[in-house]
Scaffold this motif. Structure first.
Motif, PDB file in Angstrom:
ATOM      1  N   GLY A 175      90.354  42.034 -75.639  1.00  0.00           N
ATOM      2  CA  GLY A 175      90.841  40.948 -74.802  1.00  0.00           C
ATOM      3  C   GLY A 175      90.982  39.634 -75.542  1.00  0.00           C
ATOM      4  N   SER A 176      91.326  38.592 -74.783  1.00  0.00           N
ATOM      5  CA  SER A 176      91.587  37.274 -75.363  1.00  0.00           C
ATOM      6  C   SER A 176      90.851  36.189 -74.597  1.00  0.00           C
ATOM      7  N   LEU A 177      90.554  35.117 -75.308  1.00  0.00           N
ATOM      8  CA  LEU A 177      89.999  33.906 -74.710  1.00  0.00           C
ATOM      9  C   LEU A 177      90.546  32.716 -75.472  1.00  0.00           C
ATOM     10  N   ARG A 178      90.619  31.577 -74.791  1.00  0.00           N
ATOM     11  CA  ARG A 178      90.971  30.338 -75.480  1.00  0.00           C
ATOM     12  C   ARG A 178      89.868  29.322 -75.250  1.00  0.00           C
ATOM     13  N   LEU A 179      89.310  28.850 -76.333  1.00  0.00           N
ATOM     14  CA  LEU A 179      88.305  27.800 -76.266  1.00  0.00           C
ATOM     15  C   LEU A 179      88.973  26.452 -76.456  1.00  0.00           C
ATOM     16  N   SER A 180      88.452  25.461 -75.749  1.00  0.00           N
ATOM     17  CA  SER A 180      88.941  24.096 -75.889  1.00  0.00           C
ATOM     18  C   SER A 180      87.793  23.193 -76.292  1.00  0.00           C
ATOM     19  N   CYS A 181      88.127  22.146 -77.038  1.00  0.00           N
ATOM     20  CA  CYS A 181      87.133  21.161 -77.438  1.00  0.00           C
ATOM     21  C   CYS A 181      87.758  19.782 -77.302  1.00  0.00           C
ATOM     22  N   ALA A 182      87.291  19.032 -76.336  1.00  0.00           N
ATOM     23  CA  ALA A 182      87.747  17.662 -76.136  1.00  0.00           C
ATOM     24  C   ALA A 182      86.747  16.733 -76.800  1.00  0.00           C
ATOM     25  N   ALA A 183      87.252  15.906 -77.704  1.00  0.00           N
ATOM     26  CA  ALA A 183      86.372  15.022 -78.463  1.00  0.00           C
ATOM     27  C   ALA A 183      86.666  13.575 -78.124  1.00  0.00           C
ATOM     28  N   SER A 184      85.654  12.857 -77.745  1.00  0.00           N
ATOM     29  CA  SER A 184      85.804  11.439 -77.442  1.00  0.00           C
ATOM     30  C   SER A 184      85.104  10.608 -78.508  1.00  0.00           C
ATOM     31  N   GLY A 185      85.525   9.362 -78.634  1.00  0.00           N
ATOM     32  CA  GLY A 185      84.885   8.479 -79.597  1.00  0.00           C
ATOM     33  C   GLY A 185      85.874   7.845 -80.548  1.00  0.00           C
ATOM     34  N   ARG A 186      85.423   6.791 -81.148  1.00  0.00           N
ATOM     35  CA  ARG A 186      86.285   6.035 -82.056  1.00  0.00           C
ATOM     36  C   ARG A 186      86.616   6.857 -83.294  1.00  0.00           C
ATOM     37  N   ALA A 187      87.850   6.802 -83.710  1.00  0.00           N
ATOM     38  CA  ALA A 187      88.320   7.425 -84.960  1.00  0.00           C
ATOM     39  C   ALA A 187      88.268   8.938 -84.954  1.00  0.00           C
TER      40      ALA A 187
ATOM     41  N   GLN B 214      80.458   6.816 -82.475  1.00  0.00           N
ATOM     42  CA  GLN B 214      79.899   8.103 -82.077  1.00  0.00           C
ATOM     43  C   GLN B 214      81.010   8.981 -81.533  1.00  0.00           C
ATOM     44  N   VAL B 215      81.020  10.242 -81.973  1.00  0.00           N
ATOM     45  CA  VAL B 215      82.001  11.215 -81.508  1.00  0.00           C
ATOM     46  C   VAL B 215      81.265  12.288 -80.727  1.00  0.00           C
ATOM     47  N   GLN B 216      81.780  12.633 -79.565  1.00  0.00           N
ATOM     48  CA  GLN B 216      81.133  13.644 -78.737  1.00  0.00           C
ATOM     49  C   GLN B 216      82.113  14.757 -78.413  1.00  0.00           C
ATOM     50  N   PRO B 217      81.961  15.922 -79.068  1.00  0.00           N
ATOM     51  CA  PRO B 217      82.799  17.071 -78.715  1.00  0.00           C
ATOM     52  C   PRO B 217      82.221  17.793 -77.493  1.00  0.00           C
ATOM     53  N   VAL B 218      83.100  18.289 -76.637  1.00  0.00           N
ATOM     54  CA  VAL B 218      82.691  19.049 -75.455  1.00  0.00           C
ATOM     55  C   VAL B 218      83.538  20.314 -75.383  1.00  0.00           C
ATOM     56  N   GLU B 219      82.874  21.468 -75.480  1.00  0.00           N
ATOM     57  CA  GLU B 219      83.581  22.749 -75.463  1.00  0.00           C
ATOM     58  C   GLU B 219      83.730  23.282 -74.042  1.00  0.00           C
ATOM     59  N   SER B 220      84.729  24.126 -73.868  1.00  0.00           N
ATOM     60  CA  SER B 220      84.914  24.863 -72.630  1.00  0.00           C
ATOM     61  C   SER B 220      85.717  26.117 -72.934  1.00  0.00           C
ATOM     62  N   GLY B 221      85.691  27.068 -71.999  1.00  0.00           N
ATOM     63  CA  GLY B 221      86.541  28.235 -72.132  1.00  0.00           C
ATOM     64  C   GLY B 221      85.842  29.522 -72.514  1.00  0.00           C
ATOM     65  N   GLY B 222      84.550  29.482 -72.748  1.00  0.00           N
ATOM     66  CA  GLY B 222      83.848  30.721 -73.083  1.00  0.00           C
ATOM     67  C   GLY B 222      83.721  31.634 -71.878  1.00  0.00           C
ATOM     68  N   GLY B 223      83.193  32.834 -72.111  1.00  0.00           N
ATOM     69  CA  GLY B 223      83.014  33.767 -71.013  1.00  0.00           C
ATOM     70  C   GLY B 223      82.812  35.181 -71.505  1.00  0.00           C
ATOM     71  N   LEU B 224      82.909  36.106 -70.553  1.00  0.00           N
ATOM     72  CA  LEU B 224      82.746  37.532 -70.835  1.00  0.00           C
ATOM     73  C   LEU B 224      84.111  38.201 -70.832  1.00  0.00           C
ATOM     74  N   VAL B 225      84.382  38.974 -71.865  1.00  0.00           N
ATOM     75  CA  VAL B 225      85.662  39.653 -71.977  1.00  0.00           C
ATOM     76  C   VAL B 225      85.442  41.028 -72.599  1.00  0.00           C
ATOM     77  N   GLU B 226      86.289  41.972 -72.266  1.00  0.00           N
ATOM     78  CA  GLU B 226      86.203  43.296 -72.858  1.00  0.00           C
ATOM     79  C   GLU B 226      86.797  43.299 -74.263  1.00  0.00           C
ATOM     80  N   ALA B 227      86.353  44.224 -75.071  1.00  0.00           N
ATOM     81  CA  ALA B 227      86.900  44.368 -76.417  1.00  0.00           C
ATOM     82  C   ALA B 227      88.416  44.534 -76.341  1.00  0.00           C
TER      83      ALA B 227
END
Length: 126
Positions: free
Chosen positions: A16-28, A1-14
């Motif tokens: 602007g910039s954001l960086r999203l992250s996705c940490a994935a755990s699990g075999r393979a 089983q693989v479980q992705p977990v996102e972070s980094g979203g939010g409110l930004v003005e046109a």
């Protein structure tokens, strides 16, 4: 089983910039292609960008080319989506997905992915 977990979203003005992250755990997890897809209210989930297991091959949807960059830190099993020059039409819930096989054409459909994160909201104000 693989479980992705996102972070980094939010409110930004046109513009602007954001960086999203996705940490994935699990075999393979390191052997799979991973991707970002997004879903705006009242619309279907759409492809944004994908990256192969090695991080050497990437693919982006036309509307984000030149603005979004996907990358991967295999040692951390983490995928990033750097978003620049954001537009109000980029507003959506962004989902990290894993479990796809890299091929030609690259995995751009939701059915190509087997594992999904819970999503992170990105809101771009005008």
């Amino acid at each position: 089983q693989v479980q992705p977990v996102e972070s980094g979203g939010g409110l930004v003005e046109a513009g602007g910039s954001l960086r999203l992250s996705c940490a994935a755990s699990g075999r393979a997890v390191s052997t799979y292609a991973m991707g970002w897809l997004r879903q705006a209210p009242g619309k279907e989930r759409e492809f944004v960008s994908a990256i192969d297991w090695s991080g050497e091959s990437t693919y982006r949807e036309d509307s984000v080319k030149g603005r979004f960059t996907i990358s991967r830190d295999s040692a951390k099993n983490t995928v990033y989506l750097q978003m620049m020059s954001l537009k109000p039409e980029d507003t959506a819930v962004y989902y990290c997905a894993a479990g796809a096989q890299w091929r030609r054409p690259p995995p751009t459909s939701a059915i190509d992915y087997n594992y999904w994160g819970q999503g992170t909201q990105v809101t771009v104000s005008s």
